[in-house]
Design a protein around this motif. Sequence first.
Motif, PDB file in Angstrom:
ATOM      1  N   PHE A  83      25.762  -7.438  64.281  1.00 20.18           N
ATOM      2  CA  PHE A  83      26.104  -8.657  64.808  1.00 20.18           C
ATOM      3  C   PHE A  83      24.519  -9.430  64.548  1.00 20.18           C
ATOM      4  O   PHE A  83      24.359 -10.726  64.477  1.00 20.18           O
ATOM      5  N   GLU A  84      23.413  -8.607  64.819  1.00 26.34           N
ATOM      6  CA  GLU A  84      22.056  -9.121  64.550  1.00 26.34           C
ATOM      7  C   GLU A  84      22.083  -9.545  63.059  1.00 26.34           C
ATOM      8  O   GLU A  84      21.202 -10.590  62.782  1.00 26.34           O
ATOM      9  N   VAL A  85      22.568  -9.040  62.061  1.00 30.78           N
ATOM     10  CA  VAL A  85      22.622  -9.553  60.762  1.00 30.78           C
ATOM     11  C   VAL A  85      23.367 -11.072  60.790  1.00 30.78           C
ATOM     12  O   VAL A  85      22.729 -11.755  60.142  1.00 30.78           O
ATOM     13  N   ASN A  87      22.436 -15.038  74.069  1.00 25.67           N
ATOM     14  CA  ASN A  87      23.709 -14.453  73.817  1.00 25.67           C
ATOM     15  C   ASN A  87      23.947 -14.719  72.469  1.00 25.67           C
ATOM     16  O   ASN A  87      24.230 -15.671  71.850  1.00 25.67           O
ATOM     17  N   LYS A  88      24.150 -13.342  71.946  1.00 24.21           N
ATOM     18  CA  LYS A  88      24.313 -13.356  70.284  1.00 24.21           C
ATOM     19  C   LYS A  88      25.619 -13.879  69.919  1.00 24.21           C
ATOM     20  O   LYS A  88      25.744 -14.299  68.844  1.00 24.21           O
ATOM     21  N   GLU A  89      26.576 -13.628  70.829  1.00 23.64           N
ATOM     22  CA  GLU A  89      27.819 -13.980  70.399  1.00 23.64           C
ATOM     23  C   GLU A  89      28.177 -15.309  70.200  1.00 23.64           C
ATOM     24  O   GLU A  89      29.127 -15.554  69.301  1.00 23.64           O
ATOM     25  N   VAL A 104      16.186 -15.196  71.192  1.00 23.98           N
ATOM     26  CA  VAL A 104      15.835 -14.433  72.209  1.00 23.98           C
ATOM     27  C   VAL A 104      15.599 -12.996  72.073  1.00 23.98           C
ATOM     28  O   VAL A 104      14.992 -12.162  72.367  1.00 23.98           O
ATOM     29  N   ASP A 105      16.616 -12.857  71.062  1.00 24.08           N
ATOM     30  CA  ASP A 105      16.962 -11.285  70.771  1.00 24.08           C
ATOM     31  C   ASP A 105      15.698 -10.803  69.929  1.00 24.08           C
ATOM     32  O   ASP A 105      15.201 -11.625  69.372  1.00 24.08           O
ATOM     33  N   SER A 106      15.182  -9.681  70.398  1.00 28.15           N
ATOM     34  CA  SER A 106      14.039  -9.305  69.934  1.00 28.15           C
ATOM     35  C   SER A 106      13.654  -9.386  68.492  1.00 28.15           C
ATOM     36  O   SER A 106      12.666  -9.710  67.975  1.00 28.15           O
ATOM     37  N   GLU A 107      14.827  -8.915  67.627  1.00 31.13           N
ATOM     38  CA  GLU A 107      14.511  -8.905  66.105  1.00 31.13           C
ATOM     39  C   GLU A 107      14.399 -10.399  65.634  1.00 31.13           C
ATOM     40  O   GLU A 107      13.526 -10.570  64.787  1.00 31.13           O
ATOM     41  N   HIS A 108      15.037 -11.321  66.067  1.00 28.99           N
ATOM     42  CA  HIS A 108      15.290 -12.656  65.588  1.00 28.99           C
ATOM     43  C   HIS A 108      13.774 -13.298  66.093  1.00 28.99           C
ATOM     44  O   HIS A 108      13.382 -14.453  65.645  1.00 28.99           O
ATOM     45  N   LEU A 111      27.098  -1.643  66.311  1.00 30.25           N
ATOM     46  CA  LEU A 111      28.034  -2.878  66.021  1.00 30.25           C
ATOM     47  C   LEU A 111      26.638  -4.260  66.368  1.00 30.25           C
ATOM     48  O   LEU A 111      26.794  -4.970  65.534  1.00 30.25           O
ATOM     49  N   ASN A 112      25.845  -3.770  67.293  1.00 30.50           N
ATOM     50  CA  ASN A 112      24.746  -4.654  67.552  1.00 30.50           C
ATOM     51  C   ASN A 112      23.955  -5.144  66.364  1.00 30.50           C
ATOM     52  O   ASN A 112      23.800  -6.124  66.141  1.00 30.50           O
ATOM     53  N   LYS A 113      23.814  -4.001  65.532  1.00 31.91           N
ATOM     54  CA  LYS A 113      22.786  -4.241  64.316  1.00 31.91           C
ATOM     55  C   LYS A 113      23.634  -5.178  63.363  1.00 31.91           C
ATOM     56  O   LYS A 113      23.161  -6.171  63.073  1.00 31.91           O
TER      57      LYS A 113
HETATM   58 MG    MG Z   1      18.261  -6.980  69.392  1.00 29.80          MG
END
Ligand code: MG
Length: 378
Positions: free
Chosen positions: A215-217, A119-121, A144-148, A211-213
């Motif tokens: 959020f990932e930053v 849950n990135k939020e 768990v987010d693949s980039e992180h 927006l997702n990207k």
């Molecule tokens: Mg991701």
Amino acid sequence: MKTISLIGSTGSIGQQVCSVARRHADKFKIQSIVAHSSAELFLQQVKEFMPKYAALVNEEMGRAVADQIPQGVKFGYGEEAALEAIAYGEVAFVATTGFSGLKYSLKAVELKKDIALANKETLVCGGELVMNKVKGAGIDLMPVDSEHSALWQALNFRKNAPFRRLIITASGGPFYSYTDEQLEKVTPASALKHPTWQMGAKITIDSATLLNKGFEVIEARWLYDAPLEKIHTIVQPESIIHSLVEFDDGCVMAQMSYPTMELPIQLALTYPERFDCGLRPLNFEELGSIRFLPLERKRFPCYDLALTALEEGDNFPCALNGAGEVAVRAFLDGRIAFKEIAKTMEAVLSKTQRRTADSYEVLKATDLRARALARELV
Ligand code: MG
Ligand code: NDP
């Protein structure tokens, strides 16, 4: 045997956590399970995994399925009952969508449970608060987010601290090369078709708006204590390189695989050890070239807004998220056009009152206010 409290079991990530638990039944036990309203799938999962505790957030559905819960499984429904699930496993796997994830993550910190965080939020809205509490509690937070997860792996699970840049990759989504006129005509059905990933509806639309990207930053900023200047994003359309870290000596470490969430999900539960996760070996000859393209901030208004919210700090990212949840729902329901998602979020951000984001109560109030403002606009 590692015991897991799985929150959001019926979603895209939740079902893949189940798949990982099925593959390695000798290593993982789902000790408690929570879903919101997908009662039928929830029941199937309860019968298959026989957790000690199960809860549905939706009270009406909870009452409807209560007599079908197998013997030996304690069952509850409603929000409070769902939060209780965190007490059961050694690890809280937080895989709900949206702002709702934050209270589960905070509950896990309170109970000193390690967190596998999809849950990135949680970090977008409460990054500073949550990371301070995680440090204070001495627990582990596994991305768990693949980039992180890719950054975590390249950082040798955070052992090699000094880095020059975190380089987050993006697929670019389905509309990366669309013109303004083409964007006017985007429908929910076309935005829900992601070129390289299968995900829940909210994050799929957020990938299309980028927006997702953004959020990932924000997520990377808090996970790796990295100032915005050290976080770079690039488009990698094939989604083979999931992110990279550039170290002080100029060395760049990349993490590669075919796109799958099962790898980051499983690694969050087994690191530093690695086991088979059903992934086919990369066929480099078949892949041919791997491309890198720029991700220009000013071309993607939602991405830009997320970075602006991060620069503003305090409760601004939380307000942006609340507005985004309402705007994306309205887009999916056909009430606003694709380009109005960004406009709604921008209008809410401009009306946000600054508050120090130092408690759940402040974040909850910010979220409610942002949603109310966004609802007026859609
Ligand atoms: Mg991701
Ligand atoms: P989905 O919409 O597919 O699933 C959400 C899950 O959360 C469902 O099980 C849903 O239950 C449950 N849920 C919703 N609200 C609540 C609540 N208030 N309390 C408890 N459970 C709730 O989302 P995804 O699996 O796609 O995404 C989950 C999270 O992981 C998001 O934050 C997303 O950004 C992140 N993420 C997802 C990726 C992916 O590949 N899907 C990749 C990287 C990150 P029900 O179905 O019963 O209503």
